[in-house]
Design a protein around this motif. Structure first.
Motif, PDB file in Angstrom:
ATOM      1  N   GLU A 472       0.839  -1.200   0.000  1.00 45.63           N
ATOM      2  CA  GLU A 472       0.000   0.000   0.000  1.00 45.63           C
ATOM      3  C   GLU A 472       0.876   1.252   0.000  1.00 45.63           C
ATOM      4  OE1 GLU A 472      -3.648   2.039   2.575  1.00 45.63           O
ATOM      5  OE2 GLU A 472      -2.641   0.232   3.320  1.00 45.63           O
ATOM      6  N   TRP A 473       0.456   2.253  -0.803  1.00 43.80           N
ATOM      7  CA  TRP A 473       1.169   3.533  -0.907  1.00 43.80           C
ATOM      8  C   TRP A 473       0.234   4.657  -0.443  1.00 43.80           C
ATOM      9  CZ3 TRP A 473       6.089   3.700  -3.448  1.00 43.80           C
ATOM     10  CH2 TRP A 473       6.452   2.541  -4.141  1.00 43.80           C
ATOM     11  N   LYS A 474       0.804   5.651   0.247  1.00 45.22           N
ATOM     12  CA  LYS A 474       0.049   6.836   0.607  1.00 45.22           C
ATOM     13  C   LYS A 474       0.960   8.050   0.499  1.00 45.22           C
ATOM     14  CE  LYS A 474      -2.818   9.048   4.152  1.00 45.22           C
ATOM     15  NZ  LYS A 474      -3.376   8.960   5.529  1.00 45.22           N
ATOM     16  N   THR A 475       0.432   9.112  -0.139  1.00 44.17           N
ATOM     17  CA  THR A 475       1.223  10.327  -0.340  1.00 44.17           C
ATOM     18  C   THR A 475       0.421  11.535   0.108  1.00 44.17           C
ATOM     19  OG1 THR A 475       2.237   9.318  -2.307  1.00 44.17           O
ATOM     20  CG2 THR A 475       2.492  11.704  -2.051  1.00 44.17           C
ATOM     21  N   THR A 476       1.102  12.458   0.839  1.00 38.93           N
ATOM     22  CA  THR A 476       0.486  13.729   1.219  1.00 38.93           C
ATOM     23  C   THR A 476       1.456  14.862   0.902  1.00 38.93           C
ATOM     24  OG1 THR A 476       1.334  13.677   3.486  1.00 38.93           O
ATOM     25  CG2 THR A 476      -0.832  12.654   3.084  1.00 38.93           C
ATOM     26  N   ASP A 488      -4.120  15.025   0.672  1.00 32.91           N
ATOM     27  CA  ASP A 488      -3.962  13.694   0.109  1.00 32.91           C
ATOM     28  C   ASP A 488      -3.675  13.793  -1.384  1.00 32.91           C
ATOM     29  OD1 ASP A 488      -4.324  12.234   2.436  1.00 32.91           O
ATOM     30  OD2 ASP A 488      -6.512  12.212   2.227  1.00 32.91           O
ATOM     31  N   THR A 491      -2.618   8.385  -5.473  1.00 33.52           N
ATOM     32  CA  THR A 491      -1.445   7.581  -5.793  1.00 33.52           C
ATOM     33  C   THR A 491      -1.885   6.273  -6.441  1.00 33.52           C
ATOM     34  OG1 THR A 491      -0.288   8.527  -3.884  1.00 33.52           O
ATOM     35  CG2 THR A 491       0.679   6.565  -4.880  1.00 33.52           C
ATOM     36  N   THR A 516       4.176   7.220   2.708  1.00 32.91           N
ATOM     37  CA  THR A 516       3.997   6.105   3.634  1.00 32.91           C
ATOM     38  C   THR A 516       3.853   4.820   2.835  1.00 32.91           C
ATOM     39  OG1 THR A 516       2.909   7.550   5.243  1.00 32.91           O
ATOM     40  CG2 THR A 516       2.589   5.173   5.501  1.00 32.91           C
ATOM     41  N   GLN A 524       5.419  -0.974   8.150  1.00 32.91           N
ATOM     42  CA  GLN A 524       5.057   0.297   7.503  1.00 32.91           C
ATOM     43  C   GLN A 524       6.000   1.367   7.992  1.00 32.91           C
ATOM     44  OE1 GLN A 524       0.823   1.522   7.103  1.00 32.91           O
ATOM     45  NE2 GLN A 524       1.413   3.313   8.303  1.00 32.91           N
ATOM     46  N   THR A 526       7.289   5.805   7.117  1.00 34.23           N
ATOM     47  CA  THR A 526       7.042   7.070   6.394  1.00 34.23           C
ATOM     48  C   THR A 526       8.359   7.826   6.226  1.00 34.23           C
ATOM     49  OG1 THR A 526       4.785   7.232   7.252  1.00 34.23           O
ATOM     50  CG2 THR A 526       5.789   9.253   6.388  1.00 34.23           C
TER      51      THR A 526
END
Length: 534
Positions: A472-476, A488, A491, A516, A524, A526
């Motif tokens: 899983e990818w998360k970008t802010t 947010d 992605t 993240t 996980q 960041t």
């Protein structure tokens, strides 16, 4: 005075002949991928689009990968102004160099190169750059073209005067020799241009004839071969006319051969690549034919008629010649203006480009030539006529030099378009960094386009450099200095270790991006990067 004028003409000719490589006569309009573009996946083809039709130079179009190996597959496909290069399968992540050399519609080489990347940028591959044309080859081409123009004037002028104006009582041996000299000069010029075109287009030295077969099968080569064929046929069919025994059929045949021969010049030059090639070819052929009649007739007048004809013959010949010369000058002016309008395009190009300035010089010289011709018409039966005609020929010698230089100079319309094209370079502002965490290593590339539109590429690796699977990818993105809380960033996951993110930011500044990554059900971490946004 006459010798001083001739010396000045020769000096001016030397100055005008090209001493540096001529610019490309077509320009690269766009490429796909674009210069500096970063693609998430390899393209099937690389596409180059030019401003006019082109043909490839053998083995001079290639794509080199990050490892220095060629990745182009087979011969490029050319469709008018578009060149498509197929890529081999299995291309790798990194930067690719596209190197090309093509021939524009007017038979001049167009070299260049650009880069694009797959996944993320790497060091630019090392590749020998496409060479500009050799200076010596350019000089010899210019000289060959000048010789060809001079020979054409002698050939056409001798045939015209012997057919239309020559007194029956005068011996024809010397004028016929002048005609054969002109024919020989045209043949020599044509053969030399055929030979020189191979190193000119390939960027090689004078001894480099690689690609000569391609030259012979090109439009340029075919046009010059037709010219040689016309000369061979003319060597037999012109004999009745120059011997004074030809009839109307011989004259019509000579005119037909002349038209075919004249068309070979524009077919092998700038008119073939003009915005309206059919008009340019017809106009240029008419211009060339009229110049040859005018200048060739003046040469015959100076060397033979004014020396050998008696007063009565002069009274008969010179008024007729004056009318023919007036017609030829009218065609020269009309065709020249039309051709200049097509090739120059805009008033600024007339002043700001080398081609345009050559046109201005040529116009000034033609003006002097017309003034001298007008003076000669008023003094047709005067003893000073021969001196005025010599002055006309001296000016004409310089005009031929300017014309030879023009054939090696980028047309003003193209030169202006090239000048207005932004210099090669990345089309986007590029930010790259590598971020380390205890669990992974993240390579980040941020491409900033217009209005702060961002395309973010993310590549995850293990700490020892192997691709890292990411669940899983998360970008802010946040701008603390502007009071903007984390936004947010959408992605897109591209398994196993690649993701892309896109966003348009509202304001410039030092934006803080947080990435993240969840690599397992429980692992996980960041990492953050500060990216300057303009």
């Amino acid at each position: 005075m006459t010798m001083r004028l001739l010396k000045a003409a020769l000096i001016f000719l030397v100055v005008l002949l090209p001493a540096a490589p001529a610019q490309a006569h077509a320009k690269l309009v766009r490429t796909n991928p674009a210069q500096g573009e970063i693609l998430p996946v390899p393209p099937e083809n690389v596409e180059l689009v030019f401003s006019e039709s082109v043909s490839p130079v053998k083995d001079k179009i290639r794509i080199v990968g990050p490892d220095g190996q060629r990745v182009d597959d087979g011969m490029p496909v050319v469709d008018g102004a578009t060149v498509r290069i197929k890529l081999k399968d299995g291309t790798k992540t990194g930067t690719y160099l596209v190197s090309f050399r093509v021939i524009s519609a007017d038979s001049h080489p167009v070299p260049g190169a650009f880069t694009y990347s797959i996944g993320s940028p790497s060091a630019t591959p090392v590749e020998v750059p496409q060479a500009e044309s050799d200076d010596l080859v350019l000089w010899l081409l210019g000289i060959a073209k000048y010789i060809g123009y001079a020979g054409l004037a002698l050939l056409v002028g001798a045939v015209f005067v012997l057919t239309m104006l020559w007194p029956r009582r005068l011996e024809r041996r010397d004028p016929k020799r002048l005609m054969w000299l002109g024919m020989g000069l045209v043949a020599f010029s044509t053969a030399a241009a055929l030979y020189l075109q191979a190193p000119y287009t390939s960027g090689g030295s004078l001894s480099d004839v690689e690609g000569f077969d391609d030259v012979m099968s090109s439009r340029f080569g075919i046009a010059l071969l037709v010219r040689l064929a016309v000369l061979a046929v003319a060597a037999f069919l012109l004999r009745p006319l120059i011997n004074g025994v030809g009839g109307p059929a011989d004259r019509y045949l000579a005119i037909g051969l002349g038209v075919i021969g004249a068309v070979t010049w524009p077919l092998a030059g700038h008119p073939a690549g003009s915005p309206v090639p059919a008009v340019s070819i017809v106009v240029d052929a008419a211009h060339l034919g009229a110049v040859a009649v005018w200048l060739g007739g003046l040469t015959m007048l100076t060397l033979f008629v004014l020396r050998r004809a008696d007063d009565e013959e002069r009274r008969l010949i010179l008024p007729v010649w004056s009318r023919w010369a007036g017609l030829a000058i009218s065609v020269v002016l009309l065709a020249g203006v039309i051709s200049a309008l097509i090739e120059v395009g805009t008033p600024t190009a007339l002043v700001d480009t080398t081609y345009g300035r050559y046109i201005l010089i040529k116009l000034a010289l033609v003006g002097l030539l017309i003034a001298a011709a007008s003076q000669a018409r008023r003094l047709l039966l005067s003893n000073t006529l021969r001196k005025i005609v010599v002055v006309e020929l001296s000016i004409a010698a310089v005009i031929l030099g300017v014309t030879a230089a023009l054939t090696q100079t980028t047309p003003a319309r193209t030169a202006e378009a090239i000048a207005q094209t932004p210099p090669p370079g990345p089309q986007q502002q590029l930010f790259t960094t590598t971020l380390d965490s205890p669990k992974f290593r993240l390579q980040v590339t941020v491409d900033q386009g217009e209005n702060r539109e961002l395309l973010v590429h993310l590549f995850a690796y293990t700490l020892d450099g192997q691709p890292q699977n990411v669940e899983e990818w998360k970008t802010t993105a946040a701008l603390p200095s502007g009071g903007i809380e984390p936004l947010d960033v959408p992605t897109l996951k591209i398994p196993p270790n690649h993701a892309t993110a896109t966003i348009q930011l509202p304001t410039p500044g030092e934006w803080v991006f947080s990435f993240t990554l969840r690599t397992t059900e429980i692992d996980q971490d960041t990492v953050t990067a500060t990216v300057p946004i303009k």
